[in-house]
Design an enzyme around this catalytic site. Structure first.
Site, PDB file in Angstrom:
ATOM      1  N   CYS A   1       0.854  -1.198   0.000  1.00  0.00           N
ATOM      2  CA  CYS A   1       0.000   0.000   0.000  1.00  0.00           C
ATOM      3  C   CYS A   1       0.882   1.238   0.000  1.00  0.00           C
ATOM      4  O   CYS A   1       1.751   1.399   0.862  1.00  0.00           O
ATOM      5  CB  CYS A   1      -0.932   0.009   1.206  1.00  0.00           C
ATOM      6  SG  CYS A   1      -1.883   1.554   1.342  1.00  0.00           S
TER       7      CYS A   1
ATOM      8  N   CYS B   1      22.739 -17.625   8.395  1.00  0.00           N
ATOM      9  CA  CYS B   1      22.559 -19.065   8.115  1.00  0.00           C
ATOM     10  C   CYS B   1      21.932 -19.324   6.755  1.00  0.00           C
ATOM     11  O   CYS B   1      21.834 -20.475   6.326  1.00  0.00           O
ATOM     12  CB  CYS B   1      21.736 -19.739   9.216  1.00  0.00           C
ATOM     13  SG  CYS B   1      19.961 -19.367   9.152  1.00  0.00           S
TER      14      CYS B   1
ATOM     15  N   TYR C   1      20.381 -16.911 -23.376  1.00  0.00           N
ATOM     16  CA  TYR C   1      19.653 -17.366 -22.188  1.00  0.00           C
ATOM     17  C   TYR C   1      19.687 -18.888 -22.099  1.00  0.00           C
ATOM     18  O   TYR C   1      19.458 -19.598 -23.080  1.00  0.00           O
ATOM     19  CB  TYR C   1      18.207 -16.857 -22.224  1.00  0.00           C
ATOM     20  CG  TYR C   1      17.488 -17.052 -20.913  1.00  0.00           C
ATOM     21  CD1 TYR C   1      18.020 -16.548 -19.734  1.00  0.00           C
ATOM     22  CD2 TYR C   1      16.288 -17.759 -20.853  1.00  0.00           C
ATOM     23  CE1 TYR C   1      17.372 -16.733 -18.526  1.00  0.00           C
ATOM     24  CE2 TYR C   1      15.622 -17.934 -19.645  1.00  0.00           C
ATOM     25  CZ  TYR C   1      16.179 -17.423 -18.481  1.00  0.00           C
ATOM     26  OH  TYR C   1      15.551 -17.607 -17.285  1.00  0.00           O
TER      27      TYR C   1
END
EC number: 5.6.2.-
Length: 1104
Positions: free
Chosen positions: A11, A624, A851
């Protein structure tokens, strides 16, 4: 066209939960504003008393428009594209470097900013390098200013009463704008450090940086206390980054771009205290035609100079050559000057047109190469020979990089060893003669030139060539002017070597003299300069490119001439100047949102019969590595507070997006990239409307240009397909994983349709393998052929009973797709498929291959041209056979983006032209390159034998190639040629008896092949699925690199098969893949598909 999802922190007013539909329409959430279509959002929020962060955006645009109208009214012209970018930064209170070419109004902008701020009662200081500029600025300001604005200036030649007036207003803080010189800053450090300016503008940052203490003064002038500067500098000296106190709100410091690279570490204070670096204008915007003339003909040079006539630089290789050319051209009455004895005088004469031709020497740091920016006069650059670096190959003098490469290749030193040059020379002398060393260099450094007679290695100096040729094409008054560069070079090897390096570094090609139309080129050169002189409408724009990976952002900004970088919250923003304006590059660093784990059906709510996915920002523990979506200050696994929250990334993107005229989201060209694109787009739409999507299939200048030609909006079918896949993974994964965790009492277990299906293959293959053991005999025949025969063979001879010979044309394999690349590269290089995938990702992001997540074998015309160019370069154009392979597929196959092989890349790494590529990267690139070149080469004509032999009364057939009749693709992917058979009996020279399994175990490579063959998984998930099976402890690799199930893996699969088989069968998994493909193509409704999935696993959920 939103996709009915909810996003936390999106928002624009309260930072809370909002729908993508409302964000797309620019509306805050329903809690802040229940209305669906208010005429004025700001007023509506104000009236409801819910106005929060929206105030900032409302005021930002109001302030910006106020600045713009003020500028237009006072100056009589609208802001240029550069000035719009700077104005938006001023309004946000940001400090920055003005990176821009000359003539775009930097000084004007500084003055107008000071006048605009004066209206608000704010104080400014404008700093200039010379007294003349101080005077000129004072005059201009006084003409433009209102009577109420108090403007004072200081320079040494001022009248006494004016000085006193300045000093009085200065002491009493009775001013709005002060104008003074850099020298004044140096001499009045104590006084200036006690003042607080809202805006400081430095016109020549080079002059300020000459005295490092001036940096401290400028920082104190914008309100940073000396104590904080000391702390920051101390932190920087330790190699760390200083975090500025959050409550410190300094004024704005704006500096012009530097011409030289700032020295020392003190300029880093700007980075840590004001979030910007002192940038340099390193524009690589060029429009140059490069022409090679294959002889050093002075007659040809004269002929060319008569065509060009004026605005010519000539670079000779040595001063002696330069003098010779100078004297020669004088004889032909050319108006020529030299730069080795009278540079300043001759350059000034050239500048004003008294001299037409200027001769200098090729040198990277030469004055004529780097220190000249005169595009209005310099139009043509001529190189008398290729700029080159020359190294001795005598063992006593050879350079370190050559010695190290040779000795590592020979295994005389280890790859990780780093001995000094004397030690290397000693090792070389012990193992090699001078002749052997030169031969080794020739063999290994294929893209450079070795002169036997001089014992010399010659490497083209591509950076000197780029710098010097670039003098002819710069941005002039907003126009990128045309230039011509001509190289007189006879040596074919040196020329080809330069051509390769220029293509890699600058993506520019050199044409031969026969292809050049000199008359047309001269017309283009002159016309571009005439255009720059006319009164043109400003077309410069600021553009923000958002990619996924910081490496990709860095690669693109480097290609386009990165001028500066800055940190915005937790992301880095790179800035480049091109012919069309400023381009900003930044990265999301992968996904920014993921499904929440709590609430609804595992993060998916059901509203009015529709499923609504709920997303929250991704968080990652920096200690971690654990990822989660809940809003919490510490890691749920290790309790660390060192959390990287993508909410910060999103906020940073919103702030940066306010600066740009246009935003293009260039995340990866697949469903995951499309989803990231929508996540970012829906978040940014409430604050900016000019936002589109592009797909880049290769990270090169060409790839960027091509992507810009196909700007589009987000493809919602792809977004929906990703949502369906993710929700399906979540629902089945959470349910089955929960069952496993409960059954085996371990919280780190997981299951999923594809993952569990593949685990089943591995378990079942192990069983088949154990049952398939048989006896075999390996026979070594007297003609050198090895035969493997089932059973124990007693005979000592093999008889040929039938023999035929035939000629055959063998076609190449297609280029790699993701599955074939993972499978073959993993197998050949003995690497895990996840490691191969990571290397492919690196090669793509660094701009070396197309790609890498693709199912297509398609090769575009551009790709075919890469192959043709390379084959021409190595003298094999006759075997070129361009093939598209397929007409289908959004992507191409995996291929190199430039006609540069792995050996050439390796040489360029040694030369320092390329960084951050390991030996593994090169080996993977070599396989991709060779497979691609083979796919674009002619069929191989072979002679083969079809043989039937009798072994121990058993007949067996053999088919083998015995001769290559015509080369083709085998030059890149060699074929095995076997010894011939004759129609006779052959003695068995050697027998080896052994047991062998006829059903092979899986390898990582063959698992990927199987997934592709059976239609399970996708290019983006092949490696990940295999990696998860290892990570969960379900499978392991034996010493032969075969994948086998652990005892625990067998238990997990047995439990799933016994209790939940219908959810993990191959057939169910394949059927769902097909449905999801249909959603991607827009053939299936995604809500209906989610309903189908839900109904299917409802019973699983109800089981508890």
């Amino acid at each position: 066209m939103a996709v009915n999802s909810k996003y936390h922190h999106s928002c624009i007013n309260c930072g809370g939960l909002n729908t993508d539909e409302r964000n797309e329409r620019g509306l805050p959430c329903e809690v802040c504003l229940p209305e669906d279509s208010p005429s004025d959002i700001y007023r509506a929020l104000l009236e409801r008393k819910t106005l929060k962060e929206y105030r900032f955006y409302h005021e930002f645009w109001n302030e910006y428009e106020d600045f713009r109208s003020f500028f237009k009214k006072k100056f009589g012209k609208d802001l240029t594209g550069y000035q719009r970018l700077w104005a938006k930064r001023i309004v946000q209170g940001k400090s920055f470097t003005m990176v821009a070419p000359t003539g775009v109004g930097k000084t004007t902008f500084g003055m107008m900013t000071a006048l605009w701020l004066a209206r608000k009662g704010k104080k400014s200081a404008l700093v200039f390098p010379t007294v003349t500029l101080v005077k000129q600025t004072l005059e201009r300001l006084q003409k433009l200013a209102d009577e109420k604005v108090k403007i004072f200036g200081f320079y040494s030649s001022m009248k006494k009463e004016e000085k006193e007036k300045f000093e009085k207003s200065f002491e009493e803080d009775d001013y709005h704008i002060l104008v003074f010189s850099t020298q004044f800053v140096s001499k009045n450090r104590e006084k200036l450090s006690q003042k607080r300016f809202d805006f400081v503008f430095v016109d020549d940052v080079d002059a300020v940086l000459k005295a490092s203490r001036n940096i401290d003064t400028l920082l104190m002038m914008v309100g940073i206390p000396e104590e904080i500067i000391r702390k920051a500098f101390s932190t920087i000296k330790q190699g760390k980054i200083y975090e500025r106190p959050k409550n410190l709100k300094p004024g704005i410091l704006v500096v012009s771009s530097a011409t030289a690279k700032p020295r020392g570490i003190r300029p880093l204070l700007f980075r840590d205290l004001l979030n910007f670096t002192v940038g340099r204008l390193v524009s690589v915007a060029r429009n140059i035609t490069h022409v090679r003339i294959s002889s050093r003909s002075k007659e040809k040079l004269v002929e060319l100079l008569e065509i060009f006539r004026d605005g010519i630089l000539i670079f000779a290789q040595t001063e002696e050559e330069g003098k010779e050319l100078y004297e020669y051209l004088k004889r032909f009455k050319f108006n020529v000057g030299e730069t080795w004895s009278e540079f300043e005088k001759n350059f000034e004469d050239f500048k004003v047109g008294k001299i037409n031709i200027l001769i200098g020497v090729q040198a990277y740091y030469g004055k004529l190469t780097r220190g000249v920016d005169l595009p209005e006069r310099i139009k043509y650059v001529i190189f008398w020979g290729t700029p080159s670096m020359r190294f001795s190959l005598e063992l006593d003098k050879a350079p370190r990089f050559v010695l190290a490469r040779v000795l590592k290749e020979m295994g005389l030193i280890k790859a990780q060893e780093n001995p000094d040059v004397e030690e290397l020379r000693k090792i070389a002398k012990e193992h090699l003669t001078q002749k052997e060393f030169v031969e080794k260099v020739k063999e290994m450094f294929r893209g450079v030139v070795v002169k036997d007679e001089d014992l010399e290695l010659i490497i083209p100096d591509v950076y000197t060539y780029i710098q010097a040729s670039g003098r002819s094409s710069r941005i002039l008054n907003g126009v990128l002017v045309k230039g011509v560069s001509v190289i007189f070079e006879e040596d074919e090897e040196i020329f080809e070597s330069l051509k390769t390096r220029l293509l890699l570094i600058a993506e520019e090609e050199i044409i031969e003299e026969a292809e050049a139309n000199w008359k047309e080129l001269v017309h283009e050169v002159e016309e571009s300069r005439r255009r720059s002189e006319r009164e043109l409408t400003d077309t410069s724009r600021s553009l923000l490119i958002i990619v996924e990976s910081p490496t990709k952002a860095e690669t693109l900004s480097r290609f386009l001439g990165r001028a500066s970088s800055r940190k915005e919250r937790n992301i880095i923003v790179h800035e480049a100047v091109t012919g069309e304006g400023v381009i900003l590059f930044t990265a999301t660093r992968g996904h920014v949102y993921d499904l929440v784990t709590k609430g609804g059906i595992h993060g998916v709510e059901e509203e009015n019969g529709k499923f609504v996915p709920v997303y929250n920002s991704l968080k990652r523990c920096r200690d971690c590595g654990y990822q989660f979506t809940e809003d919490r200050d510490e890691c749920p696994v290790c309790s660390s507070k060192n959390i990287d929250d993508k909410t910060e990334t999103l906020r940073a993107l919103r702030e940066i997006s306010l600066e740009a005229d246009e935003i293009l989201v260039a995340t990866d060209p697949d469903v995951e990239g499309e989803k990231i694109s929508w996540d970012v787009t829906q978040y940014l739409l409430p604050s900016t409307r000019s936002l589109r999507r592009i797909e880049m299939h290769e990270i090169t200048r060409y790839g960027f240009k091509k992507a810009r030609e196909s700007v589009r909006f987000v493809d919602f079918n792809l977004v929906k397909a990703q949502i369906v896949r993710r929700v399906q993974d979540r629902w089945i994964g959470f349910e089955l994983s929960g069952k496993l965790q409960k059954r085996f009492g371990r919280s780190n277990l997981s299951a999923g349709r594809v993952q569990s299906t593949v685990l089943g293959w591995i378990v079942e293959r192990e069983e088949e393998y154990k049952k398939s053991e048989k006896d075999f005999t390996l026979l070594v025949l007297e003609n050198g052929v090895n035969l493997e025969v089932e059973g124990k063979i007693a005979d000592d001879v093999v008889t040929v009973v039938e023999l035929q010979e035939a000629e055959e044309e063998k076609n190449p394999l297609p280029p790699y797709t993701t599955s074939s690349a993972l499978s073959e590269i993993s197998q050949k290089l003995r690497l895990g498929v996840q490691e191969v995938m990571d290397i492919l990702q690196d090669l793509f992001e660094k701009g070396f291959i197309t790609y890498h997540r693709t199912d297509s074998t398609r090769i575009s015309l551009e790709g075919q041209n890469v192959a043709r160019t390379y084959l021409r370069k190595i003298g094999k154009e006759d075997i070129f056979m361009g093939r598209s392979w397929s007409t289908e597929g959004a992507h191409e196959a995996i291929r190199p983006v430039k006609p540069i092989d792995a050996r050439e890349l390796e040489e360029m790494i040694e030369e320092g032209l390329i960084a951050d590529l390991t030996k593994k990267h090169l080996r993977v690139y070599e396989l991709i390159f060779n497979r691609f070149l083979a796919s674009q080469s002619a069929a191989v004509k072979v002679k083969k034998q079809i043989v039937t032999v009798d072994v121990d009364g058993k007949r067996m057939g053999i088919e083998q190639i015995v001769e290559i009749l015509r080369d083709g693709w085998n030059l890149f992917v060699p074929l095995t040629v076997s010894p011939r058979f004759e129609h006779r009996t052959y003695k068995i020279k050697e027998k080896k008896f052994y047991k062998k399994h006829t059903v092979p175990l899986f390898t990582q490579a063959s698992i990927v092949e199987e997934m592709k063959k059976r239609g399970i998984g996708r290019p983006s998930t092949y490696a990940k699925i295999v990696e998860v099976l290892f990570r969960r402890g379900y499978v392991y690799e034996d010493k032969y690199k075969r994948v086998r199930p652990t005892r625990f893996g067998v238990m997990v699969y047995s439990y799933l098969k016994e209790r939940y088989e219908k959810y993990v069968t191959e057939e169910t998994t394949r059927r769902l893949e097909e449905i999801m493909d249909k959603v991607e193509r827009g053939e299936e409704d995604y809500q209906a598909t989610l309903r189908l999935l839900y109904e299917e696993i409802k019973s699983l959920m109800e089981e508890g």
